[in-house]
Design a protein around this motif. Structure first.
Motif, PDB file in Angstrom:
ATOM      1  N   HIS A  18     -17.048 -45.769   7.421  1.00  0.00           N
ATOM      2  CA  HIS A  18     -17.307 -45.303   8.779  1.00  0.00           C
ATOM      3  C   HIS A  18     -18.673 -45.774   9.269  1.00  0.00           C
ATOM      4  CE1 HIS A  18     -13.762 -42.789   9.133  1.00  0.00           C
ATOM      5  NE2 HIS A  18     -13.991 -42.352   7.899  1.00  0.00           N
ATOM      6  N   GLN A  19     -19.623 -45.862   8.370  1.00  0.00           N
ATOM      7  CA  GLN A  19     -20.962 -46.331   8.752  1.00  0.00           C
ATOM      8  C   GLN A  19     -21.009 -47.845   8.619  1.00  0.00           C
ATOM      9  OE1 GLN A  19     -24.204 -44.639   6.521  1.00  0.00           O
ATOM     10  NE2 GLN A  19     -25.730 -45.338   7.971  1.00  0.00           N
ATOM     11  N   ASP A  20     -21.338 -48.527   9.715  1.00  0.00           N
ATOM     12  CA  ASP A  20     -21.375 -49.982   9.652  1.00  0.00           C
ATOM     13  C   ASP A  20     -22.698 -50.460   9.060  1.00  0.00           C
ATOM     14  OD1 ASP A  20     -23.386 -50.114  11.662  1.00  0.00           O
ATOM     15  OD2 ASP A  20     -21.896 -50.251  13.268  1.00  0.00           O
ATOM     16  N   PRO A  21     -22.828 -51.742   8.769  1.00  0.00           N
ATOM     17  CA  PRO A  21     -24.057 -52.252   8.129  1.00  0.00           C
ATOM     18  C   PRO A  21     -25.323 -51.990   8.931  1.00  0.00           C
ATOM     19  CG  PRO A  21     -22.303 -53.862   7.918  1.00  0.00           C
ATOM     20  CD  PRO A  21     -21.783 -52.795   8.831  1.00  0.00           C
ATOM     21  N   ASP A  22     -25.208 -51.764  10.240  1.00  0.00           N
ATOM     22  CA  ASP A  22     -26.374 -51.454  11.061  1.00  0.00           C
ATOM     23  C   ASP A  22     -26.689 -49.965  11.094  1.00  0.00           C
ATOM     24  OD1 ASP A  22     -26.733 -54.140  11.766  1.00  0.00           O
ATOM     25  OD2 ASP A  22     -25.304 -53.972  13.419  1.00  0.00           O
ATOM     26  N   ALA A  70     -12.740 -48.721  18.726  1.00  0.00           N
ATOM     27  CA  ALA A  70     -11.885 -48.860  17.547  1.00  0.00           C
ATOM     28  C   ALA A  70     -11.668 -50.333  17.215  1.00  0.00           C
ATOM     29  CB  ALA A  70     -10.544 -48.172  17.791  1.00  0.00           C
ATOM     30  N   GLN A  71     -11.448 -51.157  18.245  1.00  0.00           N
ATOM     31  CA  GLN A  71     -11.266 -52.586  18.014  1.00  0.00           C
ATOM     32  C   GLN A  71     -12.519 -53.214  17.424  1.00  0.00           C
ATOM     33  OE1 GLN A  71      -8.287 -54.958  18.980  1.00  0.00           O
ATOM     34  NE2 GLN A  71      -9.471 -55.430  17.164  1.00  0.00           N
ATOM     35  N   GLY A  72     -13.656 -52.828  17.951  1.00  0.00           N
ATOM     36  CA  GLY A  72     -14.905 -53.375  17.444  1.00  0.00           C
ATOM     37  C   GLY A  72     -15.145 -53.022  15.987  1.00  0.00           C
ATOM     38  N   HIS A  73     -14.836 -51.785  15.611  1.00  0.00           N
ATOM     39  CA  HIS A  73     -15.081 -51.393  14.223  1.00  0.00           C
ATOM     40  C   HIS A  73     -14.077 -52.046  13.278  1.00  0.00           C
ATOM     41  CE1 HIS A  73     -16.867 -49.214  11.022  1.00  0.00           C
ATOM     42  NE2 HIS A  73     -15.793 -48.491  10.762  1.00  0.00           N
ATOM     43  N   SER A  74     -12.820 -52.161  13.717  1.00  0.00           N
ATOM     44  CA  SER A  74     -11.837 -52.836  12.869  1.00  0.00           C
ATOM     45  C   SER A  74     -12.244 -54.291  12.626  1.00  0.00           C
ATOM     46  CB  SER A  74     -10.450 -52.788  13.525  1.00  0.00           C
ATOM     47  OG  SER A  74      -9.942 -51.465  13.544  1.00  0.00           O
ATOM     48  N   LYS A  75     -12.679 -54.974  13.679  1.00  0.00           N
ATOM     49  CA  LYS A  75     -13.137 -56.359  13.516  1.00  0.00           C
ATOM     50  C   LYS A  75     -14.355 -56.439  12.616  1.00  0.00           C
ATOM     51  CE  LYS A  75     -11.464 -58.378  17.857  1.00  0.00           C
ATOM     52  NZ  LYS A  75     -11.864 -59.013  19.142  1.00  0.00           N
ATOM     53  N   ARG A 128     -20.724 -45.708  18.115  1.00  0.00           N
ATOM     54  CA  ARG A 128     -19.886 -46.792  18.638  1.00  0.00           C
ATOM     55  C   ARG A 128     -19.127 -46.344  19.892  1.00  0.00           C
ATOM     56  NH1 ARG A 128     -19.354 -47.444  12.939  1.00  0.00           N
ATOM     57  NH2 ARG A 128     -17.424 -46.221  12.847  1.00  0.00           N
ATOM     58  N   ALA A 129     -18.672 -45.083  19.895  1.00  0.00           N
ATOM     59  CA  ALA A 129     -17.959 -44.569  21.064  1.00  0.00           C
ATOM     60  C   ALA A 129     -18.875 -44.515  22.280  1.00  0.00           C
ATOM     61  CB  ALA A 129     -17.392 -43.185  20.754  1.00  0.00           C
ATOM     62  N   ARG A 130     -20.094 -44.041  22.087  1.00  0.00           N
ATOM     63  CA  ARG A 130     -21.049 -43.978  23.201  1.00  0.00           C
ATOM     64  C   ARG A 130     -21.390 -45.372  23.698  1.00  0.00           C
ATOM     65  NH1 ARG A 130     -23.421 -39.581  20.271  1.00  0.00           N
ATOM     66  NH2 ARG A 130     -24.841 -41.036  19.253  1.00  0.00           N
ATOM     67  N   ALA A 131     -21.588 -46.299  22.772  1.00  0.00           N
ATOM     68  CA  ALA A 131     -21.919 -47.673  23.168  1.00  0.00           C
ATOM     69  C   ALA A 131     -20.788 -48.308  23.980  1.00  0.00           C
ATOM     70  CB  ALA A 131     -22.219 -48.511  21.929  1.00  0.00           C
ATOM     71  N   ALA A 132     -19.540 -47.883  23.711  1.00  0.00           N
ATOM     72  CA  ALA A 132     -18.395 -48.422  24.446  1.00  0.00           C
ATOM     73  C   ALA A 132     -18.180 -47.722  25.781  1.00  0.00           C
ATOM     74  CB  ALA A 132     -17.136 -48.303  23.594  1.00  0.00           C
ATOM     75  N   GLY A 133     -18.960 -46.646  26.032  1.00  0.00           N
ATOM     76  CA  GLY A 133     -18.859 -45.973  27.318  1.00  0.00           C
ATOM     77  C   GLY A 133     -18.201 -44.613  27.298  1.00  0.00           C
ATOM     78  N   PHE A 134     -17.875 -44.087  26.111  1.00  0.00           N
ATOM     79  CA  PHE A 134     -17.253 -42.766  26.046  1.00  0.00           C
ATOM     80  C   PHE A 134     -18.335 -41.701  26.090  1.00  0.00           C
ATOM     81  CE2 PHE A 134     -15.409 -39.127  23.743  1.00  0.00           C
ATOM     82  CZ  PHE A 134     -14.262 -38.939  24.503  1.00  0.00           C
TER      83      PHE A 134
END
Length: 286
Positions: A205-209, A190-195, A216-222
């Protein structure tokens, strides 16, 4: 203020600073004296038809509100480029004031209503000889909201308070749901997406990449089997973000979804972005 909701069950939903300032020590001292006089007046108002019920909070002196004398561009845009995103702003120009005492007397005589307006939280002062420019403003993000960890705790408490009782989300009725527990991985995502939204000046919801909330949740380890995400932009506090989500049927449904067991939330700011502050709340179930 904008809000979006997405849920993944089956299907549900180079800017530079424009205004470097070089105040002489004498001028800086006079500016601080004027702010002190104004704040004393706000604490003990007198001689004005507009009288607050109680003393007002002192205004904070902000260097990025000190626009150059004679600045004639769009006020909000000028402040934005200088690193200040304002919800409310007003500028007052004084000509012929010899010092801070004279400037305050003129302000009290002609602008007492502005000095006693509770909506303003910050002040900027510029001076060139006997010409003064005073900028009164309130930032997008409430001044009490500065610590991301505290904001996350507030959001967790508020979402659990909302889930503690039955609720209508639009036309859909939800029973009270069990409280969510904080998940550090969801909080990091959540912090990463807000930043990313704040610094990239976008709202989606969809970032430029091309990454989506589940990515994003999986990349953070969830490693949970369900992900839901609420985002918001422009709200100045956790309570305001939560109130907006609860008033929106889709956001409210995510907040009340009994399948979710964990949550992470965060905000990020960038004064040069369109909305100033961006909020993300990620829900998960294992």
């Amino acid at each position: 203020m904008r809000q979006i909701v997405v849920s993944f069950r089956v299907v549900s939903l180079c800017l530079v600073s424009l205004f470097p300032l070089f105040a002489t020590p004498a001028h800086a001292s006079e500016e601080r004296q004027l702010v002190s006089d104004i704040n004393n007046y706000r604490a003990h108002p007198r001689g004005c038809s507009i009288r607050p019920v109680q003393g007002l909070r002192p205004l904070a002196l902000k260097s990025n509100l000190a626009l150059p004398i004679g600045y004639g561009g769009p006020l909000r845009e000028g402040l934005k480029q200088n690193g200040y995103q304002a919800v409310t702003v007003r500028t007052i120009r004084l000509v012929g004031a010899r010092d801070a005492e004279d400037a305050f007397d003129r302000l009290q005589d002609n602008y007492c209503g502005a000095l006693l307006d509770a909506q303003y939280a910050d002040i900027g002062i510029s001076r060139a000889r006997s010409e003064w420019q005073i900028v009164l403003a309130r930032p997008v993000l409430d001044s009490q909201v500065s610590d991301g960890r505290a904001a996350g705790k507030t959001l967790l408490a508020e979402v659990n308070a909302a889930r503690a009782r039955p609720r209508m989300c639009g036309r859909q009725r939800f029973a009270a749901a069990r409280p969510l527990s904080w998940n550090a991985a969801l909080g990091a995502a959540a912090q990463g997406h807000s930043k990313d939204m704040a610094y990239g000046n976008y709202f989606a919801h969809q970032d430029p990449d091309g990454e989506m909330p589940a990515d994003r949740a999986r990349a953070a380890g969830f490693r949970g089997r369900q992900i839901g995400e609420n985002i918001a932009a422009g709200q100045g506090s956790p309570s305001k973000a939560m109130a907006g989500w609860l008033a929106s049927p889709g956001h409210c449904a995510n907040l009340m979804n009994p399948m979710f067991t964990q949550v992470g939330a965060a905000f990020a700011t960038d004064a040069r972005s369109d909305e100033g502050v961006y909020w993300t709340m990620l829900f998960g179930a294992k």
